[in-house]
Scaffold this active site. Structure first.
Site, PDB file in Angstrom:
ATOM      1  CG  ASP A   1      19.507   8.522  42.160  1.00  0.00           C
ATOM      2  OD1 ASP A   1      19.391   9.578  41.518  1.00  0.00           O
ATOM      3  OD2 ASP A   1      20.525   7.814  42.138  1.00  0.00           O
TER       4      ASP A   1
ATOM      5  CE  LYS B   1      17.210  14.739  44.926  1.00  0.00           C
ATOM      6  NZ  LYS B   1      17.582  13.319  44.981  1.00  0.00           N
TER       7      LYS B   1
ATOM      8  N   GLY C   1      20.274  13.737  38.486  1.00  0.00           N
ATOM      9  CA  GLY C   1      19.440  13.220  37.401  1.00  0.00           C
ATOM     10  C   GLY C   1      18.042  13.077  37.960  1.00  0.00           C
ATOM     11  CG  HIS C   2      16.293  15.761  39.759  1.00  0.00           C
ATOM     12  ND1 HIS C   2      16.203  16.983  40.362  1.00  0.00           N
ATOM     13  CD2 HIS C   2      17.276  15.097  40.435  1.00  0.00           C
ATOM     14  CE1 HIS C   2      17.092  17.052  41.347  1.00  0.00           C
ATOM     15  NE2 HIS C   2      17.755  15.927  41.403  1.00  0.00           N
TER      16      HIS C   2
ATOM     17  CD  GLN D   1      23.821  16.219  44.019  1.00  0.00           C
ATOM     18  OE1 GLN D   1      23.865  17.348  44.453  1.00  0.00           O
ATOM     19  NE2 GLN D   1      23.689  15.974  42.715  1.00  0.00           N
TER      20      GLN D   1
HETATM   21  P1  GDP Z   1      15.762  11.976  41.956  1.00  0.00           P
HETATM   22  O1  GDP Z   1      17.194  12.103  41.566  1.00  0.00           O
HETATM   23  O2  GDP Z   1      15.568  12.022  43.430  1.00  0.00           O
HETATM   24  O3  GDP Z   1      14.866  12.938  41.245  1.00  0.00           O
HETATM   25  O4  GDP Z   1      15.308  10.512  41.501  1.00  0.00           O
HETATM   26  P2  GDP Z   1      15.617   9.810  40.081  1.00  0.00           P
HETATM   27  O5  GDP Z   1      14.709  10.389  39.077  1.00  0.00           O
HETATM   28  O6  GDP Z   1      17.068   9.817  39.790  1.00  0.00           O
HETATM   29  O7  GDP Z   1      15.268   8.319  40.418  1.00  0.00           O
HETATM   30  C1  GDP Z   1      14.007   7.931  40.849  1.00  0.00           C
HETATM   31  C2  GDP Z   1      13.439   6.907  39.841  1.00  0.00           C
HETATM   32  O8  GDP Z   1      12.293   6.303  40.394  1.00  0.00           O
HETATM   33  C3  GDP Z   1      12.980   7.550  38.540  1.00  0.00           C
HETATM   34  O9  GDP Z   1      13.163   6.621  37.500  1.00  0.00           O
HETATM   35  C4  GDP Z   1      11.485   7.798  38.775  1.00  0.00           C
HETATM   36  O10 GDP Z   1      10.717   7.799  37.566  1.00  0.00           O
HETATM   37  C5  GDP Z   1      11.140   6.592  39.598  1.00  0.00           C
HETATM   38  N1  GDP Z   1      10.049   6.768  40.568  1.00  0.00           N
HETATM   39  C6  GDP Z   1       9.740   7.872  41.329  1.00  0.00           C
HETATM   40  N2  GDP Z   1       8.720   7.590  42.168  1.00  0.00           N
HETATM   41  C7  GDP Z   1       8.379   6.293  41.938  1.00  0.00           C
HETATM   42  C8  GDP Z   1       7.414   5.409  42.530  1.00  0.00           C
HETATM   43  O11 GDP Z   1       6.677   5.751  43.436  1.00  0.00           O
HETATM   44  N3  GDP Z   1       7.378   4.130  42.032  1.00  0.00           N
HETATM   45  C9  GDP Z   1       8.190   3.701  41.036  1.00  0.00           C
HETATM   46  N4  GDP Z   1       8.088   2.434  40.632  1.00  0.00           N
HETATM   47  N5  GDP Z   1       9.113   4.503  40.462  1.00  0.00           N
HETATM   48  C10 GDP Z   1       9.212   5.780  40.923  1.00  0.00           C
HETATM   49  P1  IMO Z   2      20.250  13.176  42.305  1.00  0.00           P
HETATM   50  O1  IMO Z   2      20.000  14.665  42.409  1.00  0.00           O
HETATM   51  C1  IMO Z   2      22.726   9.765  43.394  1.00  0.00           C
HETATM   52  C2  IMO Z   2      27.013  10.504  43.977  1.00  0.00           C
HETATM   53  C3  IMO Z   2      27.959   9.850  42.987  1.00  0.00           C
HETATM   54  C4  IMO Z   2      29.167   9.623  43.870  1.00  0.00           C
HETATM   55  C5  IMO Z   2      29.171  10.868  44.757  1.00  0.00           C
HETATM   56  C6  IMO Z   2      30.109  11.972  44.276  1.00  0.00           C
HETATM   57  O2  IMO Z   2      19.835  12.558  41.037  1.00  0.00           O
HETATM   58  O3  IMO Z   2      19.736  12.481  43.519  1.00  0.00           O
HETATM   59  P2  IMO Z   2      29.963  13.698  42.251  1.00  0.00           P
HETATM   60  O4  IMO Z   2      29.897  13.473  40.768  1.00  0.00           O
HETATM   61  O5  IMO Z   2      28.831  14.474  42.805  1.00  0.00           O
HETATM   62  O6  IMO Z   2      31.298  14.250  42.692  1.00  0.00           O
HETATM   63  O7  IMO Z   2      29.892  12.207  42.879  1.00  0.00           O
HETATM   64  O8  IMO Z   2      27.847  11.360  44.757  1.00  0.00           O
HETATM   65  N1  IMO Z   2      25.950  11.337  43.372  1.00  0.00           N
HETATM   66  C7  IMO Z   2      24.671  10.954  43.282  1.00  0.00           C
HETATM   67  N2  IMO Z   2      24.062   9.799  43.598  1.00  0.00           N
HETATM   68  N3  IMO Z   2      21.993  10.788  42.922  1.00  0.00           N
HETATM   69  C8  IMO Z   2      22.594  11.963  42.629  1.00  0.00           C
HETATM   70  O9  IMO Z   2      21.869  13.075  42.289  1.00  0.00           O
HETATM   71  C9  IMO Z   2      23.984  12.080  42.756  1.00  0.00           C
HETATM   72  N4  IMO Z   2      24.874  13.084  42.529  1.00  0.00           N
HETATM   73  C10 IMO Z   2      26.069  12.608  42.929  1.00  0.00           C
HETATM   74  O10 IMO Z   2      27.429   8.637  42.503  1.00  0.00           O
HETATM   75  O11 IMO Z   2      28.965   8.517  44.710  1.00  0.00           O
HETATM   76 MG    MG Z   3      18.598  11.086  40.462  1.00  0.00          MG
END
Ligand code: GDP
Ligand code: IMO
Ligand code: MG
Length: 435
Positions: free
Chosen positions: A13, A16, A40-41, A223
């Site tokens: 999170d 990416k 979850g991206h 991840q």
């Molecule tokens: P990922 O799993 O690495 O792709 O990240 P996620 O999408 O799960 O979580 C990142 C969250 O931060 C998402 O809701 C993005 O829209 C948000 N986000 C990404 N870059 C920024 C930033 O520079 N500032 C803010 N406020 N939010 C951001």
């Molecule tokens: P992105 O790509 C954050 C965490 C789960 C749990 C552990 C194992 O969005 O960054 P799993 O279901 O993979 O067996 O769970 O890994 N986890 C993540 N945490 N971002 C993710 O993906 C994750 N994918 C798995 O919360 O702690």
């Molecule tokens: Mg994510």
């Protein structure tokens, strides 16, 4: 050979999805190589927001080939619903390719994920419940079903004959029942096979051909380094390798195919689920990060645990992934704090430790050693000014923060992100692609 990998430096999170989508402007291919629908991206383009779990983040860009590599575990229902979502936005899946060797998440993998988590009781990992661990376990135990198998009824029936009874006994040992009879599961899998047939192919060949032809290929990690099955906080990790090494096995390319590696690094730290987190905050600052940063999971909606940036973690990530630069996200979230802290090492029983320990017992005793810096205000950090004037328009204290991280990590910061939007990004790269 212009290739670029986007890898998470922390516990996932980090942003990416946003960074991959941003960089994909110049890419020909975007390849996912590990993980599954646990990812979850989130991508925000104008007023549209996309939450992708399986589809590579290049799918939003016209003309980019999006590849789901063999290293993924594919939840068929999830993939179908993501494709439907894509169609609703007026986009097509014409540019999608799926590896015939990727393993399939079956309904009993989800059942077992839940049952195993409950059996762990207070020691639960806090998985996403998407069947990821049991599916990867079956892959390694040679008891998996692969995407290519869905196209061959005779072979699929043989595979289910071998695998299904074993899995049924396991599910029953938890006092549960299989959700589908074998014959009904076969029919469902064949229907999905028909649906995805146009996309299923030997993706390793097309990725290697693209690299040979000088196309720009991006590898999108899911991840993050600290969730890596070997180098993360085991057993509080996911069930795949999330570090750059997995690109070779998960996309089917040689080590020489990975050129630049951008480590997506949040300006502070978060983690979802259980496990060690040395810089975690349980105070008002932690709440500030959670609320202002909107730190709630894209996949499960769970609140993310929050804390200060941990350079022991970031240096671990730089070393393991051969990161050539950092993309720093969510800097806007740190605005308006009177001071910001960065952890530079741990104190474990009076010893200064500056590499990430493998032992959970040591981590439980680790106390963060912080470097404290003055904060900056949101008023001094107007996104529009920064977009226009670049690095020089950043508040002085933010620049100090970034300079400190660059020196401590030993790699430059190439990209900084100030908001969710594609355009809320400053690109400091000298060259956009190394060719
Ligand atoms: P990922 O799993 O690495 O792709 O990240 P996620 O999408 O799960 O979580 C990142 C969250 O931060 C998402 O809701 C993005 O829209 C948000 N986000 C990404 N870059 C920024 C930033 O520079 N500032 C803010 N406020 N939010 C951001
Ligand atoms: P992105 O790509 C954050 C965490 C789960 C749990 C552990 C194992 O969005 O960054 P799993 O279901 O993979 O067996 O769970 O890994 N986890 C993540 N945490 N971002 C993710 O993906 C994750 N994918 C798995 O919360 O702690
Ligand atoms: Mg994510």
């Amino acid at each position: 050979m212009p290739t670029l990998a986007v890898i998470g430096s922390q516990w996932g999170d980090e942003g990416k999805g946003k960074i991959t989508d941003y960089l994909a402007e110049d890419a020909d291919l975007v390849v996912r190589f590990q993980g599954g629908a646990n990812a979850g991206h989130t991508i925000k383009v104008g007023n549209e927001v996309f939450a992708l779990h399986l589809l590579p983040s290049g799918i939003i860009r016209d003309g980019v080939l999006s590849v789901i590599g063999n290293g993924l575990v594919i939840d068929l229902e999830e993939l179908r619903s993501e494709l439907e979502m894509l169609h609703k936005t007026g986009r097509t899946a014409e540019m999608l390719r799926i590896s015939d060797r990727a393993n399939v998440v079956l309904p009993y993998h989800r059942t077992l994920d839940g049952a195993e988590e409950r059996a762990r009781g207070a020691k639960g990992v806090g998985t996403t419940g998407r069947g990821i661990g049991p599916c990867y376990a079956d892959k390694v135990a040679r008891a998996g079903i692969r995407m290519g198998d869905l196209l061959d009824e005779v072979y699929l029936w043989e595979r289910l004959d071998t695998v299904y009874p074993q899995k049924e006994r396991l599910v029953q040992s938890f006092g549960m029942k299989m959700e589908q009879e074998k014959a009904s599961l076969l029919r469902t899998l064949l229907e999905y096979g028909n649906l995805f047939r146009p996309y299923i192919t030997d993706t390793s060949v097309l990725i290697n051909d693209a690299i040979r032809d000088g196309k720009r290929v991006m590898f999108e990690g899911a991840q993050g380094t600290m969730l890596d099955i070997d180098y993360g906080t085991y057993p509080y990790v996911t069930s795949s390798n999330c570090t750059a090494g997995a690109i070779c096995t998960g996309a089917g390319v040689p080590p020489s195919a990975v050129q630049d590696v951008i480590g997506v690094t949040k300006a502070y730290t978060t983690r979802v689920g259980a496990g060690p987190f040395v810089t975690e905050l349980h105070d008002a600052v932690g709440l500030h990060l959670q609320n202002v940063g909107g730190e709630f999971g894209t996949t499960t909606g769970r609140p993310r645990r929050c804390g200060w940036l941990d350079m022991v973690v970031v240096r671990h990530a730089v070393r393991l992934n051969g990161m050539t630069s950092i993309a720093m996200t969510k800097l806007d979230v740190l605005s308006d704090l009177p001071a910001v802290k960065v952890c530079v090492a741990y104190d474990i029983d009076g010893q200064i430790v500056d590499t990430y320990p493998g032992s959970l017992a040591m981590l439980a005793k680790a106390k963060p050693i912080y470097e404290e810096m003055e904060g900056w205000t949101s008023a001094s950090c107007k996104a529009s000014d920064i977009m226009r004037k670049g690095y020089a328009a950043l508040p002085k204290n933010m620049r100090k923060y970034l300079d400190f991280i660059t020196t401590n990590a030993g790699v430059p910061i190439d990209i900084i992100s100030f908001g969710k939007g594609r355009d809320e990004t400053i690109d400091l790269r000298k060259r956009r692609w190394r060719i």
